[in-house]
Motif scaffolding. Structure first.
Motif, mmCIF file in Angstrom:
data_model
loop_
_atom_site.group_PDB
_atom_site.id
_atom_site.type_symbol
_atom_site.label_atom_id
_atom_site.label_comp_id
_atom_site.label_asym_id
_atom_site.label_seq_id
_atom_site.Cartn_x
_atom_site.Cartn_y
_atom_site.Cartn_z
ATOM 1 N N LEU A 103 -24.754 -23.736 -49.277
ATOM 2 C CA LEU A 103 -24.439 -24.835 -48.089
ATOM 3 C C LEU A 103 -24.977 -25.945 -49.040
ATOM 4 O O LEU A 103 -24.276 -26.928 -49.207
ATOM 5 N N ILE A 104 -25.243 -25.163 -50.203
ATOM 6 C CA ILE A 104 -25.612 -26.708 -50.868
ATOM 7 C C ILE A 104 -23.969 -26.923 -51.178
ATOM 8 O O ILE A 104 -23.555 -28.459 -51.264
ATOM 9 N N ILE A 105 -22.960 -26.258 -51.332
ATOM 10 C CA ILE A 105 -21.465 -26.239 -52.202
ATOM 11 C C ILE A 105 -21.286 -27.464 -51.013
ATOM 12 O O ILE A 105 -20.503 -28.023 -51.381
ATOM 13 N N PHE A 106 -21.284 -27.167 -49.815
ATOM 14 C CA PHE A 106 -20.672 -27.699 -48.782
ATOM 15 C C PHE A 106 -21.123 -29.092 -48.250
ATOM 16 O O PHE A 106 -20.389 -29.708 -48.144
ATOM 17 N N MET A 107 -22.796 -28.832 -48.895
ATOM 18 C CA MET A 107 -22.808 -30.739 -49.253
ATOM 19 C C MET A 107 -22.617 -31.372 -50.130
ATOM 20 O O MET A 107 -22.004 -32.913 -49.197
ATOM 21 N N VAL A 108 -22.016 -30.666 -51.207
ATOM 22 C CA VAL A 108 -21.595 -31.607 -51.617
ATOM 23 C C VAL A 108 -20.394 -32.514 -51.698
ATOM 24 O O VAL A 108 -20.453 -33.323 -51.956
ATOM 25 N N THR A 109 -19.750 -31.303 -51.390
ATOM 26 C CA THR A 109 -17.998 -31.556 -51.347
ATOM 27 C C THR A 109 -17.759 -31.761 -49.687
ATOM 28 O O THR A 109 -16.482 -32.854 -49.908
#
Length: 150
Positions: A38-44
């Motif tokens: 979830l954090i990776i998708f929010m950043v990218t």
């Protein structure tokens, strides 16, 4: 014989309870992996919005609402125009906008104009004029956030 059956049944019950499969699943590692994804998708996700590198000017304006039928028009440092990451050759912007407009009388989508801070302001006005001439009347100028007032 009846005595024998009862005692063997008790033994089987004890064996079964000792060898019973574990019915609980530890979900903690699964939750950890999901939070990292979830954090990776929010950043990218914001990086995937447009691929044209543009140094946007700063502003304290409120963020734009994301709509599914928005068109992004970008003007890079050299003055080249991109419509949704596709470079448009000089003089071909009216034809590209006509193909995006759809059928006559249909509602035109809103346009997000991303212009590099170092371009000539006249170039941005020319692109906005072509957008208006093609029937795109909802044009938003995209900037980056700024913490201090100008």
């Amino acid at each position: 014989m009846a005595m024998n059956l009862a005692s063997s049944g008790a033994r089987r019950g004890r064996r079964a309870s000792r060898r019973a499969p574990m019915a609980e699943i530890n979900v903690t590692p699964f939750v950890d992996v999901m939070l990292v994804l979830l954090i990776i998708f929010m950043v990218t996700a914001p990086l995937l919005a447009s691929g044209v590198p543009v140094d946007l000017p700063e502003s304290r304006a409120d963020p734009l609402d994301q709509e599914p039928d928005q068109i992004t028009v970008a003007i890079d440092r050299e003055g080249f125009v991109y419509v949704d990451d596709t470079r448009i050759e000089r003089g071909a912007l009216p034809q590209a906008l006509e193909s995006l407009a759809g059928p006559e009388g249909a509602q035109r989508p809103s346009v997000n104009l991303r212009a590099d801070r170092n371009i000539d302001w006249g170039r941005a006005m020319a692109v906005m004029g072509e957008l208006n001439r093609a029937g795109f009347s909802q044009i938003s100028l995209v900037t980056t956030g700024s913490a201090e007032a100008p």
